[in-house]
Design a protein around this motif. Structure first.
Motif, PDB file in Angstrom:
ATOM      1  N   ASN A  68      15.302 -20.612 -10.947  1.00 51.67           N
ATOM      2  CA  ASN A  68      14.092 -20.477 -11.756  1.00 51.67           C
ATOM      3  C   ASN A  68      12.824 -20.965 -11.053  1.00 51.67           C
ATOM      4  O   ASN A  68      11.944 -21.575 -11.672  1.00 51.67           O
ATOM      5  CB  ASN A  68      14.273 -21.233 -13.081  1.00 51.67           C
ATOM      6  N   VAL A  69      12.748 -20.723  -9.749  1.00 52.04           N
ATOM      7  CA  VAL A  69      11.532 -21.064  -8.984  1.00 52.04           C
ATOM      8  C   VAL A  69      10.786 -19.767  -8.695  1.00 52.04           C
ATOM      9  O   VAL A  69      11.401 -18.717  -8.529  1.00 52.04           O
ATOM     10  CB  VAL A  69      11.931 -21.788  -7.683  1.00 52.04           C
ATOM     11  N   SER A  70       9.453 -19.833  -8.634  1.00 46.20           N
ATOM     12  CA  SER A  70       8.622 -18.628  -8.449  1.00 46.20           C
ATOM     13  C   SER A  70       9.060 -17.796  -7.251  1.00 46.20           C
ATOM     14  O   SER A  70       9.389 -18.343  -6.199  1.00 46.20           O
ATOM     15  CB  SER A  70       7.152 -19.030  -8.262  1.00 46.20           C
ATOM     16  N   ILE A  71       9.069 -16.497  -7.434  1.00 48.19           N
ATOM     17  CA  ILE A  71       9.394 -15.542  -6.371  1.00 48.19           C
ATOM     18  C   ILE A  71       8.328 -14.449  -6.389  1.00 48.19           C
ATOM     19  O   ILE A  71       7.441 -14.459  -7.253  1.00 48.19           O
ATOM     20  CB  ILE A  71      10.806 -14.951  -6.595  1.00 48.19           C
ATOM     21  N   GLY A  72       8.383 -13.515  -5.442  1.00 45.85           N
ATOM     22  CA  GLY A  72       7.330 -12.513  -5.418  1.00 45.85           C
ATOM     23  C   GLY A  72       7.707 -11.229  -4.713  1.00 45.85           C
ATOM     24  O   GLY A  72       8.790 -11.104  -4.140  1.00 45.85           O
ATOM     25  N   THR A  73       6.812 -10.261  -4.793  1.00 51.81           N
ATOM     26  CA  THR A  73       6.908  -8.991  -4.077  1.00 51.81           C
ATOM     27  C   THR A  73       5.681  -8.902  -3.168  1.00 51.81           C
ATOM     28  O   THR A  73       4.573  -9.170  -3.620  1.00 51.81           O
ATOM     29  CB  THR A  73       6.894  -7.816  -5.092  1.00 51.81           C
ATOM     30  N   ILE A  74       5.896  -8.575  -1.884  1.00 53.66           N
ATOM     31  CA  ILE A  74       4.785  -8.472  -0.935  1.00 53.66           C
ATOM     32  C   ILE A  74       4.667  -7.012  -0.490  1.00 53.66           C
ATOM     33  O   ILE A  74       5.693  -6.352  -0.290  1.00 53.66           O
ATOM     34  CB  ILE A  74       5.022  -9.352   0.311  1.00 53.66           C
ATOM     35  N   PHE A  75       3.427  -6.488  -0.362  1.00 53.88           N
ATOM     36  CA  PHE A  75       3.287  -5.092   0.066  1.00 53.88           C
ATOM     37  C   PHE A  75       2.079  -4.904   0.974  1.00 53.88           C
ATOM     38  O   PHE A  75       1.124  -5.691   0.954  1.00 53.88           O
ATOM     39  CB  PHE A  75       3.179  -4.167  -1.149  1.00 53.88           C
ATOM     40  N   GLY A  76       2.160  -3.859   1.789  1.00 53.35           N
ATOM     41  CA  GLY A  76       1.057  -3.450   2.652  1.00 53.35           C
ATOM     42  C   GLY A  76       0.985  -1.934   2.652  1.00 53.35           C
ATOM     43  O   GLY A  76       2.014  -1.260   2.484  1.00 53.35           O
ATOM     44  N   ILE A  77      -0.230  -1.389   2.773  1.00 50.50           N
ATOM     45  CA  ILE A  77      -0.413   0.058   2.768  1.00 50.50           C
ATOM     46  C   ILE A  77      -1.209   0.474   4.008  1.00 50.50           C
ATOM     47  O   ILE A  77      -2.254  -0.117   4.305  1.00 50.50           O
ATOM     48  CB  ILE A  77      -1.131   0.520   1.479  1.00 50.50           C
ATOM     49  N   TYR A  78      -0.643   1.425   4.754  1.00 51.34           N
ATOM     50  CA  TYR A  78      -1.320   1.986   5.924  1.00 51.34           C
ATOM     51  C   TYR A  78      -1.635   3.453   5.666  1.00 51.34           C
ATOM     52  O   TYR A  78      -1.006   4.100   4.819  1.00 51.34           O
ATOM     53  CB  TYR A  78      -0.395   1.931   7.152  1.00 51.34           C
ATOM     54  N   HIS A  79      -2.576   3.996   6.448  1.00 52.53           N
ATOM     55  CA  HIS A  79      -2.774   5.440   6.470  1.00 52.53           C
ATOM     56  C   HIS A  79      -1.940   5.953   7.637  1.00 52.53           C
ATOM     57  O   HIS A  79      -1.837   5.275   8.669  1.00 52.53           O
ATOM     58  CB  HIS A  79      -4.256   5.766   6.675  1.00 52.53           C
ATOM     59  N   CYS A  80      -1.333   7.106   7.512  1.00 55.11           N
ATOM     60  CA  CYS A  80      -0.480   7.616   8.599  1.00 55.11           C
ATOM     61  C   CYS A  80      -1.319   7.828   9.863  1.00 55.11           C
ATOM     62  O   CYS A  80      -2.532   8.025   9.784  1.00 55.11           O
ATOM     63  CB  CYS A  80       0.188   8.931   8.189  1.00 55.11           C
ATOM     64  N   VAL A  81      -0.680   7.768  11.030  1.00 58.14           N
ATOM     65  CA  VAL A  81      -1.434   7.896  12.281  1.00 58.14           C
ATOM     66  C   VAL A  81      -1.747   9.356  12.608  1.00 58.14           C
ATOM     67  O   VAL A  81      -2.800   9.666  13.173  1.00 58.14           O
ATOM     68  CB  VAL A  81      -0.677   7.290  13.482  1.00 58.14           C
ATOM     69  N   ASP A  82      -0.839  10.263  12.228  1.00 58.43           N
ATOM     70  CA  ASP A  82      -1.050  11.683  12.539  1.00 58.43           C
ATOM     71  C   ASP A  82      -0.618  12.530  11.332  1.00 58.43           C
ATOM     72  O   ASP A  82       0.573  12.652  11.051  1.00 58.43           O
ATOM     73  CB  ASP A  82      -0.197  12.040  13.773  1.00 58.43           C
ATOM     74  N   TYR A  83      -1.593  13.083  10.630  1.00 57.74           N
ATOM     75  CA  TYR A  83      -1.302  13.757   9.360  1.00 57.74           C
ATOM     76  C   TYR A  83      -0.312  14.911   9.535  1.00 57.74           C
ATOM     77  O   TYR A  83       0.620  15.087   8.745  1.00 57.74           O
ATOM     78  CB  TYR A  83      -2.588  14.269   8.715  1.00 57.74           C
ATOM     79  N   GLU A  84      -0.498  15.667  10.616  1.00 59.79           N
ATOM     80  CA  GLU A  84       0.385  16.839  10.816  1.00 59.79           C
ATOM     81  C   GLU A  84       1.846  16.404  10.974  1.00 59.79           C
ATOM     82  O   GLU A  84       2.759  17.062  10.488  1.00 59.79           O
ATOM     83  CB  GLU A  84      -0.067  17.622  12.055  1.00 59.79           C
ATOM     84  N   GLN A  85       2.060  15.266  11.632  1.00 61.39           N
ATOM     85  CA  GLN A  85       3.443  14.808  11.868  1.00 61.39           C
ATOM     86  C   GLN A  85       3.813  13.640  10.949  1.00 61.39           C
ATOM     87  O   GLN A  85       4.719  12.859  11.248  1.00 61.39           O
ATOM     88  CB  GLN A  85       3.589  14.359  13.327  1.00 61.39           C
ATOM     89  N   ARG A  86       3.151  13.524   9.819  1.00 58.43           N
ATOM     90  CA  ARG A  86       3.334  12.323   8.978  1.00 58.43           C
ATOM     91  C   ARG A  86       4.783  12.178   8.516  1.00 58.43           C
ATOM     92  O   ARG A  86       5.474  13.168   8.351  1.00 58.43           O
ATOM     93  CB  ARG A  86       2.394  12.372   7.772  1.00 58.43           C
ATOM     94  N   GLY A  87       5.168  10.872   8.378  1.00 58.50           N
ATOM     95  CA  GLY A  87       6.526  10.597   7.888  1.00 58.50           C
ATOM     96  C   GLY A  87       7.454  10.063   8.961  1.00 58.50           C
ATOM     97  O   GLY A  87       8.637   9.866   8.719  1.00 58.50           O
ATOM     98  N   ARG A  88       6.890   9.750  10.169  1.00 55.00           N
ATOM     99  CA  ARG A  88       7.731   9.194  11.245  1.00 55.00           C
ATOM    100  C   ARG A  88       7.590   7.667  11.262  1.00 55.00           C
ATOM    101  O   ARG A  88       6.599   7.123  10.758  1.00 55.00           O
ATOM    102  CB  ARG A  88       7.280   9.750  12.605  1.00 55.00           C
ATOM    103  N   VAL A  89       8.553   6.994  11.887  1.00 54.30           N
ATOM    104  CA  VAL A  89       8.505   5.522  11.926  1.00 54.30           C
ATOM    105  C   VAL A  89       7.208   5.024  12.583  1.00 54.30           C
ATOM    106  O   VAL A  89       6.658   3.973  12.208  1.00 54.30           O
ATOM    107  CB  VAL A  89       9.753   4.951  12.636  1.00 54.30           C
ATOM    108  N   GLU A  90       6.660   5.833  13.516  1.00 51.78           N
ATOM    109  CA  GLU A  90       5.415   5.420  14.183  1.00 51.78           C
ATOM    110  C   GLU A  90       4.309   5.143  13.163  1.00 51.78           C
ATOM    111  O   GLU A  90       3.420   4.316  13.393  1.00 51.78           O
ATOM    112  CB  GLU A  90       4.926   6.527  15.135  1.00 51.78           C
ATOM    113  N   ASP A  91       4.359   5.822  12.027  1.00 55.30           N
ATOM    114  CA  ASP A  91       3.323   5.622  11.001  1.00 55.30           C
ATOM    115  C   ASP A  91       3.352   4.202  10.443  1.00 55.30           C
ATOM    116  O   ASP A  91       2.355   3.719   9.905  1.00 55.30           O
ATOM    117  CB  ASP A  91       3.515   6.625   9.854  1.00 55.30           C
ATOM    118  N   ALA A  92       4.506   3.537  10.569  1.00 50.89           N
ATOM    119  CA  ALA A  92       4.611   2.153  10.049  1.00 50.89           C
ATOM    120  C   ALA A  92       4.364   1.114  11.139  1.00 50.89           C
ATOM    121  O   ALA A  92       3.975  -0.011  10.843  1.00 50.89           O
ATOM    122  CB  ALA A  92       6.005   1.937   9.456  1.00 50.89           C
ATOM    123  N   LEU A  93       4.537   1.494  12.399  1.00 49.19           N
ATOM    124  CA  LEU A  93       4.419   0.517  13.492  1.00 49.19           C
ATOM    125  C   LEU A  93       2.957   0.344  13.913  1.00 49.19           C
ATOM    126  O   LEU A  93       2.574   0.603  15.066  1.00 49.19           O
ATOM    127  CB  LEU A  93       5.317   0.942  14.667  1.00 49.19           C
TER     128      LEU A  93
END
Ligand code: AFP
Length: 280
Positions: A68-93
């Protein structure tokens, strides 16, 4: 067990599934990265692919769930690096300096959402009656002087001499030691939140066995570094800004020192001294 070989609590999986299911069909995202999934999460082909990337720790501090100790959710949002090829791991790195938004939800005495889109840090408190998050903490700024330091001091013997010197200094063993008190919850989000409100530093140093410490760069250290700089503070791995570290792996670890700039820069000075002494 998750990729880090840590026990997954039921609530970890539950939280992971909720975030994934609520976000994968909105047409806003092209990729997700979660602490609870070894693989990056691509958008199912039956849904439209957007241009944003969501990285998240669905439930941080899970070893505190059952006590019963405080916990949380952490998040970050990026824009993809290349729209045409969006959805690759590079978009997160991408380095955290390129985040377009970051935040956390803290499940404590009250439930709070704290976020930034690069225009200051703002806190909202959930009113369970309306089911609405109401603006309660606009333009949060780190207070000076800082009041607390947060570190698991039981690991002292595993740290480098520079980090040990820094903790000795925090604990008042030098004439110019700061007037700070120790607080450690063991939930990063809860420790970070308290220090954001009262001033302080959170530390999770590298150790002999864990050269990069325990915490993850992409969905723990990065988003919190983005927030702390927006609130007038600084985050470092001991040598360089967390915001400038370019991830090479979605789940890579990093040593973390985050809080009031003067304290984090003092830590960096202790490490430079140590390395200077070693080099000479
Ligand atoms: P758990 O999710 O396993 O509870 O770990 C929590 C965490 O990632 C972070 O929230 C804490 O700051 C840190 O680990 C606590 O680690 P120690 O137990 O090694 O101090």
């Amino acid at each position: 067990m998750n990729i880090q070989g840590e026990t997954q609590q039921k609530l970890d999986i539950y939280a992971h599934d909720i975030v994934r299911k609520l976000c994968d069909h909105t047409g806003r995202l092209c990729l997700m990265v979660s602490e609870e999934s070894e693989e990056v999460l691509t958008i199912p082909s039956r849904y439209p692919k957007g241009s944003y990337v969501l990285v998240f720790d669905p439930l941080d501090g899970s070893s505190n769930i059952d006590v019963n100790v405080s916990i949380g959710t952490i998040f970050g949002i990026y824009h993809c690096v290349d729209y045409e090829q969006r959805g690759r791991v590079e978009d997160a790195l991408q380095p955290a300096r390129d985040l377009v938004a970051a935040g956390y939800v803290l499940y404590g005495a009250s439930t709070m959402l704290v976020y930034s889109t690069g225009n200051g840090v703002h806190g909202f408190t959930l009113n369970p009656e309306y089911g609405e998050f109401l603006l309660s903490h606009p333009f949060m700024r780190l207070p000076e002087p800082p009041a607390y330091y947060s570190v698991n001091a039981s690991y002292y013997s595993r740290w480098s001499p520079g980090v040990q010197r820094f903790l000795d200094w925090l604990e008042g063993k030098s004439a110019d030691s700061p007037n700070v008190s120790a607080r450690y919850i063991g939930s990063l989000v809860a420790d970070f939140h308290r220090n954001l409100l009262r001033g302080g530093i959170f530390c999770y140093p590298a150790e002999g066995q864990r050269k990069d410490g325990k915490l993850r760069l992409l969905y723990e250290a990065g988003p919190l570094a983005f927030l702390i700089e927006q609130a007038g503070g600084y985050a470092s791995d001991g040598r360089r800004p967390i915001l400038d570290i370019v991830p090479t792996h979605p789940h890579q670890r990093v040593a973390l020192f985050v809080g009031n700039r003067a304290l984090v820069e003092r830590l960096e000075a202790f490490i430079r001294q140590e390395e200077g002494a070693l080099a000479s």
